[in-house]
Motif scaffolding. Structure first.
Motif, PDB file in Angstrom:
ATOM      1  N   PRO A 352       0.822  -1.209   0.000  1.00  0.00           N
ATOM      2  CA  PRO A 352       0.000   0.000   0.000  1.00  0.00           C
ATOM      3  C   PRO A 352       0.859   1.263   0.000  1.00  0.00           C
ATOM      4  N   VAL A 353       0.450   2.237  -0.792  1.00  0.00           N
ATOM      5  CA  VAL A 353       1.114   3.533  -0.859  1.00  0.00           C
ATOM      6  C   VAL A 353       0.193   4.629  -0.347  1.00  0.00           C
ATOM      7  N   THR A 354      -1.039   4.593  -0.799  1.00  0.00           N
ATOM      8  CA  THR A 354      -1.995   5.655  -0.507  1.00  0.00           C
ATOM      9  C   THR A 354      -3.368   5.056  -0.270  1.00  0.00           C
ATOM     10  N   VAL A 355      -4.152   5.705   0.584  1.00  0.00           N
ATOM     11  CA  VAL A 355      -5.550   5.329   0.767  1.00  0.00           C
ATOM     12  C   VAL A 355      -6.398   6.573   0.550  1.00  0.00           C
ATOM     13  N   THR A 356      -7.509   6.418  -0.165  1.00  0.00           N
ATOM     14  CA  THR A 356      -8.349   7.558  -0.491  1.00  0.00           C
ATOM     15  C   THR A 356      -9.793   7.306  -0.077  1.00  0.00           C
ATOM     16  N   VAL A 357     -10.505   8.408   0.156  1.00  0.00           N
ATOM     17  CA  VAL A 357     -11.940   8.379   0.457  1.00  0.00           C
ATOM     18  C   VAL A 357     -12.600   9.438  -0.401  1.00  0.00           C
ATOM     19  N   GLN A 358     -13.687   9.059  -1.051  1.00  0.00           N
ATOM     20  CA  GLN A 358     -14.412   9.984  -1.917  1.00  0.00           C
ATOM     21  C   GLN A 358     -15.821  10.185  -1.389  1.00  0.00           C
ATOM     22  N   SER A 359     -16.170  11.404  -1.058  1.00  0.00           N
ATOM     23  CA  SER A 359     -17.512  11.717  -0.574  1.00  0.00           C
ATOM     24  C   SER A 359     -18.561  11.412  -1.629  1.00  0.00           C
ATOM     25  N   ASP A 360     -19.792  11.132  -1.166  1.00  0.00           N
ATOM     26  CA  ASP A 360     -20.891  10.906  -2.106  1.00  0.00           C
ATOM     27  C   ASP A 360     -21.567  12.204  -2.524  1.00  0.00           C
ATOM     28  N   ALA A 361     -21.121  13.334  -1.979  1.00  0.00           N
ATOM     29  CA  ALA A 361     -21.700  14.625  -2.341  1.00  0.00           C
ATOM     30  C   ALA A 361     -21.148  15.103  -3.680  1.00  0.00           C
ATOM     31  N   PRO A 362     -22.013  15.559  -4.590  1.00  0.00           N
ATOM     32  CA  PRO A 362     -21.547  16.020  -5.905  1.00  0.00           C
ATOM     33  C   PRO A 362     -20.497  17.136  -5.778  1.00  0.00           C
ATOM     34  N   GLY A 363     -19.397  16.970  -6.489  1.00  0.00           N
ATOM     35  CA  GLY A 363     -18.358  17.992  -6.504  1.00  0.00           C
ATOM     36  C   GLY A 363     -17.424  17.984  -5.314  1.00  0.00           C
ATOM     37  N   ALA A 364     -17.625  17.068  -4.371  1.00  0.00           N
ATOM     38  CA  ALA A 364     -16.765  17.025  -3.185  1.00  0.00           C
ATOM     39  C   ALA A 364     -15.376  16.532  -3.562  1.00  0.00           C
ATOM     40  N   GLU A 365     -14.358  17.038  -2.884  1.00  0.00           N
ATOM     41  CA  GLU A 365     -12.968  16.695  -3.171  1.00  0.00           C
ATOM     42  C   GLU A 365     -12.596  15.344  -2.571  1.00  0.00           C
ATOM     43  N   LYS A 366     -11.847  14.572  -3.330  1.00  0.00           N
ATOM     44  CA  LYS A 366     -11.337  13.301  -2.805  1.00  0.00           C
ATOM     45  C   LYS A 366     -10.252  13.577  -1.772  1.00  0.00           C
ATOM     46  N   ARG A 367     -10.228  12.799  -0.699  1.00  0.00           N
ATOM     47  CA  ARG A 367      -9.202  12.922   0.333  1.00  0.00           C
ATOM     48  C   ARG A 367      -8.225  11.757   0.221  1.00  0.00           C
ATOM     49  N   ALA A 368      -6.935  12.053   0.401  1.00  0.00           N
ATOM     50  CA  ALA A 368      -5.911  11.021   0.246  1.00  0.00           C
ATOM     51  C   ALA A 368      -4.884  11.110   1.360  1.00  0.00           C
ATOM     52  N   TRP A 369      -4.411   9.941   1.818  1.00  0.00           N
ATOM     53  CA  TRP A 369      -3.384   9.847   2.850  1.00  0.00           C
ATOM     54  C   TRP A 369      -2.299   8.887   2.393  1.00  0.00           C
ATOM     55  N   ARG A 370      -1.050   9.244   2.655  1.00  0.00           N
ATOM     56  CA  ARG A 370       0.059   8.340   2.357  1.00  0.00           C
ATOM     57  C   ARG A 370       0.184   7.312   3.475  1.00  0.00           C
ATOM     58  N   VAL A 371       0.260   6.043   3.105  1.00  0.00           N
ATOM     59  CA  VAL A 371       0.331   4.965   4.078  1.00  0.00           C
ATOM     60  C   VAL A 371       1.794   4.788   4.511  1.00  0.00           C
ATOM     61  N   PRO A 372       2.086   4.932   5.797  1.00  0.00           N
ATOM     62  CA  PRO A 372       3.478   4.803   6.272  1.00  0.00           C
ATOM     63  C   PRO A 372       3.867   3.349   6.486  1.00  0.00           C
ATOM     64  N   ASP A 373       5.154   3.127   6.712  1.00  0.00           N
ATOM     65  CA  ASP A 373       5.636   1.804   7.076  1.00  0.00           C
ATOM     66  C   ASP A 373       5.396   1.556   8.562  1.00  0.00           C
ATOM     67  N   GLY A 374       5.433   0.279   8.961  1.00  0.00           N
ATOM     68  CA  GLY A 374       5.391  -0.065  10.380  1.00  0.00           C
ATOM     69  C   GLY A 374       3.997  -0.232  10.909  1.00  0.00           C
ATOM     70  N   PRO A 375       3.880  -0.497  12.225  1.00  0.00           N
ATOM     71  CA  PRO A 375       2.586  -0.722  12.868  1.00  0.00           C
ATOM     72  C   PRO A 375       1.623   0.434  12.640  1.00  0.00           C
ATOM     73  N   GLY A 376       0.410   0.075  12.287  1.00  0.00           N
ATOM     74  CA  GLY A 376      -0.589   1.103  12.003  1.00  0.00           C
ATOM     75  C   GLY A 376      -0.475   1.631  10.599  1.00  0.00           C
ATOM     76  N   GLY A 377       0.630   1.281   9.920  1.00  0.00           N
ATOM     77  CA  GLY A 377       0.781   1.658   8.527  1.00  0.00           C
ATOM     78  C   GLY A 377       0.501   0.456   7.663  1.00  0.00           C
ATOM     79  N   ARG A 378       1.544  -0.350   7.417  1.00  0.00           N
ATOM     80  CA  ARG A 378       1.341  -1.537   6.605  1.00  0.00           C
ATOM     81  C   ARG A 378       1.398  -2.809   7.435  1.00  0.00           C
ATOM     82  N   GLY A 379       1.262  -2.696   8.713  1.00  0.00           N
ATOM     83  CA  GLY A 379       1.124  -3.868   9.549  1.00  0.00           C
ATOM     84  C   GLY A 379       2.323  -4.756   9.602  1.00  0.00           C
TER      85      GLY A 379
END
Length: 379
Positions: A352-379
């Motif tokens: 994993p490099v990035t995880v994104t969430v896209q709102s269901d509201a028209p025109g809403a901006e996609k949000r993205a986070w970089r997945v780090p290494d280690g616990p809580g990142g890539r397990g």
């Protein structure tokens, strides 16, 4: 939008032909395995006006991968490594007419090494087409090809990527090959990958995290947030009215195939690695909203794959201990919080490099986070 492995290439059967002052670049077989010719771009050379600055080296975490390469005479073991990754400049392509999104893109010069670790002579191992560069936003680099219009007086094309794929390789021999890959100017490279077939991926992480800042607006970050940072978004209620929601990633944990042994999976799915992605959603508005935000979560791998959540049909819950169902599953009330987990499958080696969430509201901006290494990142 996602792209098929690769970017701007000068590899394999690339020939410079000088004829009455005209330089022609002839490219053969540059498409990645299974790629659509429509994914390749064509650029028309034009005269360069000045010498570009030297490309900047982008540090890559050292690693070597042993693969089984399939040639015309059977399979042979090869060891792959990264010799260098260099960030060029727009001036490198001043002799080329680029249009659309490519006009604002930056060339990256990726040089890879092949070592023949078999006992046989290998004939023309050409793997460069299956290398890709992925940005922190999870998008792959893009490929174009140079085509001469026959009218140029000799344009200065990039000279930082002169090596080509090796020819005959005796046992123990090492050769280099180079590929040119285009990323948007605001993008930061995150990973290099080599993909062989649909289920085998080998990755190298890019050390360079230049510009990734807590506000997600650092130079080169492309708006990608640090993992754990909250982001404001909106969802719609039953009356299609917008409800503000604060979204916070909590974990991206790797599992094992045995976690899903009770599910009905196909042969390819059984070979892949499950990742459990957990988000916290807080309703900061004044109306209740259906807590279905997890339906838009997408996990992006080093190969540039964009993987939505698995659809798991199971009575009484998924039965996956590492990714439990939210109980009770009810409307999210104002000032309330819910935690949701989703399951995503990636081929082995495709991290994993990035995880994104896209709102269901028209025109809403996609949000993205970089997945780090280690616990809580890539397990």
């Amino acid at each position: 939008m996602p792209h098929i492995y690769g970017g701007l290439m000068r590899v394999r059967a690339t020939a410079a032909i000088t004829c009455t002052g005209t330089l022609a670049l002839v490219l053969a077989g540059c498409g990645a395995s299974g790629s659509d010719p429509a994914d390749d771009r064509e650029a028309k050379p034009r005269k360069s006006v000045s010498a570009p600055p030297a490309p900047r080296t982008v540090p890559v975490r050292p690693a070597s991968h042993r693969i089984s390469w399939k040639g015309d005479d059977g399979r042979h073991p090869l060891k792959l490594g990264i010799a260098s990754l260099k960030r060029g400049s727009k001036a490198d392509l001043s002799g080329v007419d680029l249009s659309g999104d490519l006009a604002d893109s930056i060339p990256y010069y990726l040089t890879v090494t092949y070592t023949n670790v078999s006992k046989d002579v290998i004939s023309e191992p050409d793997l460069i087409d299956d290398f890709s560069l992925t940005g922190v936003d999870g998008e792959r680099g893009e490929r174009i090809t140079f085509m001469s219009n026959g009218l140029s007086s000799g344009p200065d094309l990039p000279s930082h990527c002169e090596s080509t794929s090796p020819g005959m390789m005796p046992p123990g021999d090492t050769a280099e090959a180079c590929v040119l890959l285009m990323l948007p100017a605001e993008a930061t490279p995150a990973a290099i990958s080599y993909t062989s077939g649909e289920t085998s991926t080998y990755s190298w992480k890019v050390k360079d995290t230049r510009g990734v800042k807590k506000n997600g607006k650092g130079r080169g970050s492309g708006g990608v947030l640090e993992f754990g940072e909250s982001a404001s978004s909106v969802w719609t209620d039953a009356g299609d009215r917008e409800v503000p929601v604060r979204v916070t990633p909590k974990n991206v944990d790797a599992g094992t195939a045995s976690d899903l042994s009770h599910l009905s999976l196909d042969a390819d799915e059984k070979k892949q690695v499950p990742y459990y992605v957990t988000f916290e959603y807080r309703n900061t508005g004044e109306r209740k909203v259906l807590p279905s935000m997890q339906d838009t979560v997408v996990l992006h791998g080093t190969s540039g794959r964009a993987v939505p959540q698995m659809t798991i049909l199971a009575i009484g819950g998924s039965g996956i201990e590492q990714c439990p169902e939210t109980v009770p599953d009810r409307m999210l009330q104002p000032r309330s919080t819910v935690t949701k987990c989703t399951v995503h499958l990636l081929p082995k080696g495709d991290e994993p490099v990035t995880v994104t969430v896209q709102s269901d509201a028209p025109g809403a901006e996609k949000r993205a986070w970089r997945v780090p290494d280690g616990p809580g990142g890539r397990g």
